[in-house]
Design a protein around this motif. Structure first.
Motif, PDB file in Angstrom:
ATOM      1  N   ARG A  44     -50.365 -43.280  23.106  1.00 29.10           N
ATOM      2  CA  ARG A  44     -51.093 -43.938  22.024  1.00 29.10           C
ATOM      3  C   ARG A  44     -50.148 -44.372  20.914  1.00 29.10           C
ATOM      4  NH1 ARG A  44     -53.507 -39.450  24.010  1.00 29.10           N
ATOM      5  NH2 ARG A  44     -55.688 -39.594  24.726  1.00 29.10           N
ATOM      6  N   HIS A  45     -50.520 -45.452  20.232  1.00 27.69           N
ATOM      7  CA  HIS A  45     -49.776 -45.867  19.047  1.00 27.69           C
ATOM      8  C   HIS A  45     -49.789 -44.704  18.052  1.00 27.69           C
ATOM      9  CE1 HIS A  45     -48.771 -47.963  15.329  1.00 27.69           C
ATOM     10  NE2 HIS A  45     -48.368 -49.006  16.068  1.00 27.69           N
ATOM     11  N   PRO A  46     -48.673 -44.423  17.385  1.00 24.67           N
ATOM     12  CA  PRO A  46     -48.607 -43.242  16.520  1.00 24.67           C
ATOM     13  C   PRO A  46     -49.615 -43.255  15.373  1.00 24.67           C
ATOM     14  CG  PRO A  46     -46.657 -44.622  16.252  1.00 24.67           C
ATOM     15  CD  PRO A  46     -47.369 -45.114  17.450  1.00 24.67           C
ATOM     16  N   VAL A  47     -49.958 -44.426  14.848  1.00 19.11           N
ATOM     17  CA  VAL A  47     -50.957 -44.471  13.781  1.00 19.11           C
ATOM     18  C   VAL A  47     -52.328 -44.093  14.338  1.00 19.11           C
ATOM     19  CG1 VAL A  47     -52.147 -45.967  12.141  1.00 19.11           C
ATOM     20  CG2 VAL A  47     -49.668 -46.146  12.419  1.00 19.11           C
ATOM     21  N   VAL A  55     -46.079 -48.430  28.678  1.00 18.25           N
ATOM     22  CA  VAL A  55     -45.187 -47.649  27.822  1.00 18.25           C
ATOM     23  C   VAL A  55     -43.971 -47.254  28.643  1.00 18.25           C
ATOM     24  CG1 VAL A  55     -44.922 -45.546  26.450  1.00 18.25           C
ATOM     25  CG2 VAL A  55     -47.116 -46.759  26.461  1.00 18.25           C
ATOM     26  N   PRO A  56     -42.761 -47.549  28.192  1.00 15.42           N
ATOM     27  CA  PRO A  56     -41.566 -47.195  28.975  1.00 15.42           C
ATOM     28  C   PRO A  56     -41.445 -45.681  29.166  1.00 15.42           C
ATOM     29  CG  PRO A  56     -41.029 -48.829  27.294  1.00 15.42           C
ATOM     30  CD  PRO A  56     -42.413 -48.341  26.989  1.00 15.42           C
ATOM     31  N   PHE A  57     -41.440 -45.243  30.405  1.00 12.30           N
ATOM     32  CA  PHE A  57     -41.375 -43.817  30.717  1.00 12.30           C
ATOM     33  C   PHE A  57     -40.112 -43.187  30.151  1.00 12.30           C
ATOM     34  CE2 PHE A  57     -40.412 -40.314  33.754  1.00 12.30           C
ATOM     35  CZ  PHE A  57     -41.575 -39.564  33.594  1.00 12.30           C
ATOM     36  N   GLU A  58     -39.000 -43.932  30.171  1.00 18.01           N
ATOM     37  CA  GLU A  58     -37.718 -43.398  29.724  1.00 18.01           C
ATOM     38  C   GLU A  58     -37.695 -43.148  28.220  1.00 18.01           C
ATOM     39  OE1 GLU A  58     -38.204 -46.052  31.565  1.00 18.01           O
ATOM     40  OE2 GLU A  58     -37.520 -45.317  33.526  1.00 18.01           O
ATOM     41  N   GLU A  59     -38.658 -43.700  27.485  1.00 21.78           N
ATOM     42  CA  GLU A  59     -38.692 -43.532  26.034  1.00 21.78           C
ATOM     43  C   GLU A  59     -39.643 -42.420  25.595  1.00 21.78           C
ATOM     44  OE1 GLU A  59     -39.762 -47.313  24.390  1.00 21.78           O
ATOM     45  OE2 GLU A  59     -37.929 -48.308  25.073  1.00 21.78           O
ATOM     46  N   ARG A  60     -40.204 -41.681  26.547  1.00 19.84           N
ATOM     47  CA  ARG A  60     -41.257 -40.747  26.188  1.00 19.84           C
ATOM     48  C   ARG A  60     -40.775 -39.671  25.225  1.00 19.84           C
ATOM     49  NH1 ARG A  60     -39.123 -39.474  30.995  1.00 19.84           N
ATOM     50  NH2 ARG A  60     -39.046 -37.307  31.719  1.00 19.84           N
ATOM     51  N   GLY A  61     -39.540 -39.191  25.401  1.00 21.37           N
ATOM     52  CA  GLY A  61     -39.020 -38.161  24.505  1.00 21.37           C
ATOM     53  C   GLY A  61     -38.811 -38.678  23.095  1.00 21.37           C
ATOM     54  N   GLU A 119     -40.516 -39.368  17.396  1.00 20.43           N
ATOM     55  CA  GLU A 119     -40.895 -40.310  16.348  1.00 20.43           C
ATOM     56  C   GLU A 119     -42.270 -39.958  15.777  1.00 20.43           C
ATOM     57  OE1 GLU A 119     -40.598 -45.037  16.151  1.00 20.43           O
ATOM     58  OE2 GLU A 119     -42.261 -44.389  17.428  1.00 20.43           O
ATOM     59  N   PHE A 120     -43.223 -39.683  16.668  1.00 18.97           N
ATOM     60  CA  PHE A 120     -44.560 -39.347  16.201  1.00 18.97           C
ATOM     61  C   PHE A 120     -44.565 -38.055  15.392  1.00 18.97           C
ATOM     62  CE2 PHE A 120     -48.392 -36.811  16.715  1.00 18.97           C
ATOM     63  CZ  PHE A 120     -49.286 -37.629  16.036  1.00 18.97           C
ATOM     64  N   LEU A 121     -43.856 -37.049  15.846  1.00 18.92           N
ATOM     65  CA  LEU A 121     -43.854 -35.770  15.143  1.00 18.92           C
ATOM     66  C   LEU A 121     -43.235 -35.905  13.752  1.00 18.92           C
ATOM     67  CD1 LEU A 121     -42.987 -33.438  18.132  1.00 18.92           C
ATOM     68  CD2 LEU A 121     -45.154 -33.508  16.884  1.00 18.92           C
ATOM     69  N   ASP A 172     -40.282 -46.400   9.330  1.00 22.00           N
ATOM     70  CA  ASP A 172     -39.317 -47.229  10.051  1.00 22.00           C
ATOM     71  C   ASP A 172     -38.670 -46.359  11.116  1.00 22.00           C
ATOM     72  OD1 ASP A 172     -37.649 -49.227  10.886  1.00 22.00           O
ATOM     73  OD2 ASP A 172     -36.272 -49.088   9.183  1.00 22.00           O
ATOM     74  N   GLY A 173     -39.196 -46.427  12.348  1.00 21.01           N
ATOM     75  CA  GLY A 173     -38.697 -45.598  13.431  1.00 21.01           C
ATOM     76  C   GLY A 173     -38.079 -46.438  14.532  1.00 21.01           C
ATOM     77  N   PRO A 174     -37.580 -45.790  15.566  1.00 16.62           N
ATOM     78  CA  PRO A 174     -36.941 -46.521  16.664  1.00 16.62           C
ATOM     79  C   PRO A 174     -37.920 -47.368  17.483  1.00 16.62           C
ATOM     80  CG  PRO A 174     -37.123 -44.188  17.188  1.00 16.62           C
ATOM     81  CD  PRO A 174     -37.516 -44.335  15.759  1.00 16.62           C
ATOM     82  N   HIS A 175     -39.203 -47.032  17.470  1.00 10.05           N
ATOM     83  CA  HIS A 175     -40.177 -47.755  18.280  1.00 10.05           C
ATOM     84  C   HIS A 175     -41.282 -48.413  17.469  1.00 10.05           C
ATOM     85  CE1 HIS A 175     -38.255 -45.849  21.698  1.00 10.05           C
ATOM     86  NE2 HIS A 175     -38.434 -44.674  21.137  1.00 10.05           N
ATOM     87  N   HIS A 176     -41.569 -47.883  16.276  1.00 10.18           N
ATOM     88  CA  HIS A 176     -42.644 -48.412  15.453  1.00 10.18           C
ATOM     89  C   HIS A 176     -42.212 -48.437  13.992  1.00 10.18           C
ATOM     90  CE1 HIS A 176     -44.734 -46.775  19.027  1.00 10.18           C
ATOM     91  NE2 HIS A 176     -45.510 -47.816  18.877  1.00 10.18           N
TER      92      HIS A 176
END
Length: 306
Positions: free
Chosen positions: A99-102, A137-143, A148-150, A165-169
């Motif tokens: 899910r989108h972090p927001v 969603v790119p599986f390799e970016e899951r970590g 980022e969300f936390l 301002d994060g690496p993905h969002h």
């Protein structure tokens, strides 16, 4: 025994035994019998192709398939918040990158409010590669997406209005009201990697794991405590284990938490000695009557020993 453990029940939101009346019945039974929590897993959709790398079975074979009834975990727990009064309700675990972090932050904050502060927010990066493909969603970016969300959640709970301002969002200042009470919801981190143990120390209140033996949990706990000290955390993390249970002389004594009540009590003691603070019951059966009977039997024959 080193301390008094809490007890929870794992609710299945997938399969032919997953339906609203079953959710209500299992949760009501757990609350009536004095359990501390009801937790449920998270999948958005089961693809037709599921790889044989399920992390919680020796063979890697997954128990899931494309035809399973699948309920949204936040919808289920919101429903249960309205029909329970005191028991904690949790995700075990919510797959953060789905899910989108927001949106995910809003889901968590809403459930915290609807449950009057009873939400346990268990999170993990996920494992089902093909489900990531379905969700684009790119599986390799899951970590990195989980981290980022936390980081965002930490700020949201303190500030209420956040630019990010994060690496993905990235986004301009937006609101996340109502802000929960300090330290809420409680965050549980799932997984067994070094990154998971680091997340417990950096962001979490506790660690949650499926099926692990007490010896394995004790070893993992030492690694978590090392990271905990590296991040200058006070106190100690909570630790939950989810494990299938069958209390009764009719069960073969071939695995932990099965067999006569005295044997199950001894198994729980071994988990507590290993550092477990919450034991969450899963089931060998999908029959709701049998699940309810096991919850009642465990409450009658096991929990009074603690």
């Amino acid at each position: 025994m080193s301390s008094e453990p809490e007890f929870g029940v794992m609710l299945s939101t997938f399969g032919d035994h997953a339906y609203p009346a079953a959710f209500r019945r299992v949760a009501a039974t757990a609350e009536r019998e004095g359990f501390d929590a009801v937790w449920a897993g998270d999948h958005v959709s089961f693809p037709a192709a599921i790889p044989d790398d399920y992390p919680f079975s020796r063979s890697g074979e997954s128990p899931f398939h494309v035809g399973l009834d699948t309920y949204d975990v936040f919808g289920v727990l919101s429903h249960l918040a309205a029909v329970t009064d005191e028991i904690d309700l949790g995700t075990n675990t919510c797959i953060v990158p789905y899910r989108h972090p927001v949106v995910l932050a809003r889901n968590a904050l809403t459930l915290e409010q609807l449950s009057d502060g009873r939400f346990d927010f268990g999170v993990a990066p996920g494992w089902l590669r093909t489900e990531f493909e379905v969700l684009d969603v790119p599986f390799e970016e899951r970590g990195s997406r989980t981290d980022e969300f936390l980081r965002l959640l930490d700020r949201v709970r303190e500030e209420g209005e956040v630019s990010f301002d994060g690496p993905h969002h990235s986004f301009r200042t937006t609101g996340f009201h109502p802000v929960p009470e300090s330290g809420r919801p409680k965050v549980w981190i799932g997984g067994k990697s070094g990154a998971a143990f680091r997340r417990v120390a950096e962001f979490g209140d506790g660690w949650t794991i499926f099926w692990d033996h007490p010896d394995d949990i004790a070893a993992s706990r030492e690694r978590i405590l090392n990271a905990w000290r590296d991040y200058d955390r006070t106190g100690e993390p909570e630790i939950a284990v989810v494990r299938a249970v069958h209390v009764g002389a009719d069960a073969e004594r071939d695995t932990l938490l099965t067999g006569p009540a005295d044997d199950v009590v001894a198994d729980v003691e071994a988990y507590v000695d290993a550092g477990v603070t919450r034991v969450v019951l899963d089931f060998y059966t999908t029959d709701i009557d049998e699940q309810v009977e096991q919850v009642e039997r465990f409450a009658r024959e096991v929990t009074p020993s603690f």
